[in-house]
Design an enzyme around this catalytic site. Structure first.
Site, PDB file in Angstrom:
ATOM      1  N   LYS A   1       0.928   3.438  -2.929  1.00  0.00           N
ATOM      2  CA  LYS A   1       0.368   5.372  -2.879  1.00  0.00           C
ATOM      3  C   LYS A   1       1.268   6.335  -2.927  1.00  0.00           C
ATOM      4  O   LYS A   1       1.130   7.961  -3.355  1.00  0.00           O
ATOM      5  CB  LYS A   1      -0.143   5.248  -0.887  1.00  0.00           C
TER       6      LYS A   1
ATOM      7  N   TYR B   1       0.689  -1.353   0.124  1.00  0.00           N
ATOM      8  CA  TYR B   1      -0.125  -0.034   0.242  1.00  0.00           C
ATOM      9  C   TYR B   1       0.285   1.157  -0.265  1.00  0.00           C
ATOM     10  O   TYR B   1       0.415   2.318  -0.775  1.00  0.00           O
ATOM     11  CB  TYR B   1      -0.973   0.052   1.232  1.00  0.00           C
TER      12      TYR B   1
END
Length: 259
Positions: free
Chosen positions: A168, A164
């Protein structure tokens, strides 16, 4: 009467990940300003419900268009469908994403890492590419808003989430790259980096005693984000008045990343 800098009457916003949570909240925030809404997600029944609710509540035109943002052909078809319906796409909010779960980096499978990147990063690029090429560049105008995360700016030691963070973080620098490349074409590209916000997927965790104590220690405002507290950032970046705001990475995190 003073000028309404945030009037979006007649504009069209395509919002991905718009079947629940923050995507729906931001879509409604734009609709309040008079913007027509295209709700995009994989589950057609949910986006049709969202579109009907927005249209009824705010009096704007809203439609649901099903799309898997990891599929290039489906992305292109979805954009074509929107252009056939509205003839324009002024605003893109790249909100679709996933959380791969708390798996330590050393135990993470390739498929888990690659799946996270495929949705959060590559999918955002595919949608931005299609919307820019088919709608915004020909019009000489556009607002692209990528929803990254405060975890795209910093690490964390509360739960392992390397995939993640990587995805991101990629969205953050993709934003800068597209802002640099498309600025001369009348398109601004900015990113919002939300902190902890309550959604149907996070409510149980955020309401736990453990997290409440963590928030008091790590977040200067000592709490997670409430419904609506992300909306004003989206409205600001979507505004036709925000002409000179480009390549900005805007944390909305209660101050988490300032420490």
């Amino acid at each position: 009467m003073g000028k309404n800098y945030f009037d979006l009457t007649g504009h069209v916003a395509l919002v991905t990940g718009c079947s629940s949570g923050l995507g729906v909240q931001m879509a409604k925030a734009l609709a309040i300003q008079g913007c027509n809404i295209v709700a995009v997600a994989r589950r057609q029944n949910l986006i049709e419900e969202v579109a009907a609710e927005i249209s009824k509540e705010f009096g704007v035109k809203a439609i649901g268009v099903p799309c898997d943002i990891t599929d290039t052909d489906r992305v292109n078809s979805a954009v074509d469908e929107v252009l056939k319906e509205f003839g324009r796409i002024d605003i893109l909010i790249n909100n679709a994403g996933t959380g791969s779960g708390a798996t330590s980096a050393e135990d993470m499978e390739d498929s888990q890492f690659e799946g996270e990147v495929a949705i959060d990063l590559t999918g955002s690029f595919k949608m931005a590419r299609a919307v820019a090429k088919k709608a915004m560049i020909p019009a000489g105008y556009g607002r692209v808003i990528n929803i990254a995360s405060m975890y795209g700016l910093v690490g964390n030691n509360i739960a392992p989430a390397a995939a993640y963070h990587a995805a991101k973080g990629g969205v953050v620098n993709l934003t800068r790259a597209l802002a640099s490349e498309w600025g001369t074409k009348g398109i601004t590209v900015n990113a919002i980096c939300p902190g902890y916000f309550e959604t149907p997927l996070t409510k149980e965790t955020l309401d736990s005693e453990f997290f409440q104590q963590y928030a008091k220690t790590m977040i200067p405002l000592s709490r997670y984000g409430k419904e609506g507290e992300l909306d004003t950032a989206a409205i600001f970046l979507a505004s036709p008045a925000s002409t000179y705001v480009n390549g900005v990475i805007l944390p909305v995190d209660g101050g988490y990343t300032c420490m």
